[in-house]
Structures are given as structure tokens and as C-alpha cells.
Design a protein around this motif. Structure first.
Motif: not given
Length: 502
Positions: A367-376, A383-388, A418-421, A423-426
Motif C-alpha cells: 500500500q502507498g505511504l505518504g503525508v498530509a498536505v494543505v490544499s492550495d 493525501n500526498s503519496v511518497v512511497v508508491e 493509501g494509494d490515491e494522490n 484525495v481528502e484524508l477521510q
């Protein structure tokens, strides 16, 4: 370091294996002489019983027996409170009793205390589930050398037997989970190409469909099924499980409920579970798509897990893939046997000795791994995927597309799965978060590097770097929301020593 063993900690049944003096893995019989042990735990009058005796007690003491706990690993809200007690047990503590039972039998078999183990998990288990499995081992007083994916372990037990080379597709349908893994084996190097799965799709779900089928037929005969009557449900489940096994070899099976007898024909059972079977097909096709290969590129098909004995599974997989399943491995034992090989490799690496077997394993994070980022627009977290998905592990992955929003001395980092780049954290799982306090000011839009360090068992730690000054801000120990704190693990381990497991 003494003997090390590999453990298949299964949803319905578990097994333990060790590498023999001949360099081949062998299953260790339990105290009842069986190769597998039901993953059932009975709490009765302060005593803890594991295995067949616990499973057999489910119909008479349904509120004191717990099964299928593997499906709750990593769930902080799951608690089991046996009858006649006020104590609650989480999935880690319950699993620790199963592990102790298995290791006690292994110790008796080997004539020495076993402490070092490798435990298998479904390939699609996430960080929380893997951490919970490790914690179960710690509570049991074990040193968990590694947590390894079940399909990978099964392929190891197959590939090392004859120094096999080729692409192997593993269809692993166990009691509670399903995994599909495509692997390339060459010169004893086992390299996973792609893996996917469903942690809530297994024999338990097929049993539930059969239970519904039997219950409906029983109602047609005038019987009553009370879903709140745990003893009746336990009796029906016991009968349904036995009927499912009979339908693997016979065209029909009888289920007795009270004074009534219900006959189930294999064809109607197959129709009832058709949607579940189709779900495994989608996952299988997803794996092939991720690898960029077709079934024609596959050299061997392995069916692993007791649920693959259902006739519809073998027939369907053969039709989908055009491949004839290889029958040279035991569906119930292959995972434990492969875990024993990994146990030998890890033990040799830690002791500095040459291993009795030669193999290298390159697994992936499913499964993808990433960090939470603030929208523009600053209105929400994304969600911002770092590890595909299907990134090989162990690995160190760096992402340099991050920056502070404003000037700050504190950085809140949320780790996601999560795998989706975008998307909202929910729609993803937040593994945990850490607040890092700096001893200097970072200006607005200060560039940051996030580094994920993914270990052999796909558990993750994170580093944060100030890329402008090329310096490490700090190593972030993720405070996993779904897992026990270390102080709780220590306390449960102490309590566990006071309990006799039989």
C-alpha cells in the motif's frame, strides 16, 4: 542464538516450522500430533486454552471462546470480554496466547527454549497490522526477527526445493484474508513484482455465505434462527465449516440443526459465493496490471491457503489464467515452511554465521505511504503519496516537493497509508502524527525533504530535512494511533507471564 522458527499466525489455523539439519524446512507437530493448530482461545475460570480444545468448546461456551482475531489486528477499538470476567483482551494479547502455545510446542520438539521467531502476515496488511503482530510477539516474550508476507513465504518454500527459476503467481486465500503476489525467482533470488489483496476476504466470509444459505433453508422448514443466540450461531457455524470441507470432495453435504437436516448442493453453494470469488479475480488482475505482464508471462501458479481447496476456486483460477495450478506445495503448510527459511536467513545475518540456505528476498510495500498536505486554498488536508505501492523494501525514499506554509518553529507531520494522490484524508488511513519542535525559525515556504525509511517488514519511520540548509531536522518516531504504546506492551508482557497457556 538458539533455534529459530517460522510461524504462520493464521486467521483460522496456525502452524510453526523449523529448518532441519538437512537444510529443508519441516513442520513442527503440536502437542496433539497435528500439523496445524486452530487459532482459537478459550478463557475459562482463569485458565487460557488454545487450539482444538478451545475451538471445540465454542458451541458450549460461545462467549468465552474467541476466533478470527487476526481480522482485528491493528484495530484499537476491538475488545473481547469472556464470560465470568471483567477483564478485556485486545487482538495483540489474544494473539500472544496463540504464539505462546505454538512456541511452547516448538520448544518441546527442539529440546530447547525458543525465543527468536519470524511471523508471517498477509501482504496487504498495513503498518498498524504489522506493528500489532510484532507487539503480539513481544507480549508473548518473543524476539520477532522479522514480519514477512505470506505469499512471499509460500513462494520461498516452493522455489528453494529445486532452485526454481521463473515467474510465479501466488493466489493465497486463507481463513480471513486474500493476497495475490507475482514474483520473479532466479538463482535463489526472490523478487516480488507486484502484490495486492483484501484483508477482509477469506474462508470466514465464504462460511458466512454458507451459514446464510443453511439458515434460510432451515427457516423454510419452519425452524427459527436467532442471531442473538450465540450458542445456536456457533453450532451452525461449526456445521457449516464441516459442510464446506465436505463440498470440496463431494457434490452435496448435510447440515443438521436440532432435529432437522438440511442438504446443500455444491452448485448452489458456488452460486452463493460467486461474488466473493469474483472479488479475488479483480485483485488478481490488478496485480498483473501493476506488473505490466499477462498471464502468458507466468510460469507457475501456486494455490495457497486452506480455502483454495474449494472446487470453485481451482476451477475459476484455471479458467481466468489459463494456468494449471502446481500441486507440489501443501496449501496449509507452505507459508510456515517459507517462514522457517526466512528465520534461518535472519538468524544467520544477526549471528554472522553462514546460513544453511542461500536466498535473497526483495519484497514490496503493498500500500502507498505518504503525508498530509494543505490544499492550495488552505481549506482542507489532502493525501500526498511518497512511497508508491509495490516499492521494494527495505528502502529509503525521499520526496522534496514540500514546504512550510508560514514561518514556524513547529511542524505537524501526519503519516498516511493509501494509494490515491490528492484525495481528502477521510479516504486514506492516517497511521499517526508527530509534532516536531525546532530550535530555530523556518521562514514561510521553506523547502523540506520528507524521507520514508521502510523496513524489511514494511513498517515505516520518517525523517524530516531542511533542504535549504542541507541538514536533518529530526527523525520522527510516528506515534501510531492504532497501536499499543510501548509501556502497555511491557505491562501486558508482565501480565502474560502470570498466565498458564494450555
Amino acid at each position: 542464538m538458539g533455534s529459530v522458527v517460522g510461524i504462520d499466525l493464521g486467521t483460522t489455523n496456525s502452524a510453526v516450522a523449523v529448518l532441519g539439519h538437512d537444510g529443508l524446512p519441516t513442520i513442527i507437530h503440536n502437542r496433539e500430533g497435528d500439523n496445524t493448530t486452530p487459532s482459537a482461545v478459550l478463557f475459562d475460570d482463569g485458565e487460557v486454552t488454545v487450539g482444538k480444545q478451545a475451538k471445540n468448546a465454542e458451541t458450549s461456551l460461545p462467549n468465552s471462546v474467541v476466533r478470527f482475531v487476526k481480522r482485528h489486528m491493528g484495530n484499537p477499538d476491538y475488545r473481547f470480554m469472556p464470560d465470568r470476567t471483567e477483564r478485556e483482551y485486545g487482538p495483540e494479547a489474544i494473539s500472544s496466547f496463540i504464539l505462546r502455545f505454538l512456541v511452547d510446542d516448538a520448544s518441546d520438539f527442539l529440546g530447547e527454549e525458543v525465543v527468536d521467531v519470524v511471523i508471517t502476515v498477509p501482504a496487504y496488511f498495513g503498518d498498524a497490522e504489522r506493528t500489532a503482530t510484532r507487539q503480539a510477539g513481544e507480549i508473548a516474550g518473543l524476539n520477532v526477527l522479522q514480519v514477512i508476507n505470506e505469499p512471499t513465504a509460500a513462494a520461498l518454500s516452493f522455489g528453494l526445493k529445486g532452485t526454481y527459476s521463473g515467474k510465479v503467481l501466488v493466489y493465497d486465500l486463507g481463513g480471513g484474508t486474500f493476497d495475490a503476489t507475482l514474483m520473479d525467482i532466479s538463482a535463489n533470488n526472490f523478487r516480488v513484482l507486484a502484490s495486492a489483496g483484501d484483508r477482509n476476504l477469506g474462508g470466514f466470509d465464504f462460511d458466512n455465505e454458507l451459514i446464510r444459505l443453511v439458515s434460510d433453508r432451515y427457516r423454510e422448514l419452519g425452524g427459527t434462527v436467532d442471531t442473538e443466540d450465540y450458542r445456536q450461531i456457533a453450532l451452525i457455524r461449526e456445521q457449516a465449516e464441516a459442510a464446506k470441507h465436505r463440498l470440496s470432495t463431494s457434490e452435496k453435504a448435510k447440515v443438521r440443526i436440532g432435529s432437522e437436516s438440511v442438504t446443500i448442493v455444491r452448485d448452489e453453494f458456488d452460486r452463493a459465493i460467486a461474488d466473493l470469488v469474483t472479488r479475488t479475480r479483480y485483485i488478481l488482475e490488478d496485480v498483473m496490471d501493476q506488473a505490466g505482464l499477462s498471464y502468458g508471462d507466468v510460469d507457475k501458479l501456486l494455490l495457497v491457503g486452506g480455502s483454495t481447496r474449494m472446487k470453485i476456486i481451482e476451477r475459476s483460477v484455471r479458467e481466468w489464467t489459463g494456468l494449471e495450478p502446481d500441486k507440489s506445495i501443501h496449501p496449509d503448510e507452505a507459508v510456515a515452511l517459507g517462514a522457517a527459511i526466512v528465520a534461518e536467513l535472519r538468524s544467520a545475518a544477526e549471528s554472522g554465521k553462514a546460513p544453511a540456505v542461500r536466498a535473497t528476498v526483495e519484497d514490496v510495500v503493498a500500500q502507498g505511504l505518504g503525508v498530509a498536505v494543505v490544499s492550495d486554498d488552505g481549506s482542507k488536508m489532502l493525501n500526498s503519496v511518497v512511497v508508491e505501492p509495490n516499492t521494494h523494501v527495505p528502502n529509503r525514499i525521499k520526496a522534496s516537493s514540500f514546504a512550510t506554509v508560514g514561518a514556524t518553529r513547529q511542524i505537524r507531520l501526519q503519516i498516511t497509508e493509501g494509494d490515491e494522490n490528492g484525495v481528502e484524508l477521510q479516504y486514506v488511513k492516517v497511521l499517526g502524527e508527530s509534532l516536531l519542535c525546532l530550535d530555530y525559525d523556518l521562514p514561510a515556504r521553506a523547502p523540506l525533504n520528507v524521507v520514508f525509511v521502510v523496513n524489511e517488514d514494511s513498517t515505516v519511520e520518517v525523517e524530516l530535512h531542511d533542504s535549504a540548509n542541507e541538514m536533518l531536522i529530526g527523525q520522527m518516531a510516528v506515534h501510531r494511533n492504532s497501536n499499543l504504546k510501548q509501556v502497555d506492551v511491557v505491562a501486558l508482557r508482565k501480565q502474560s507471564r502470570e498466565v498458564v497457556v494450555q
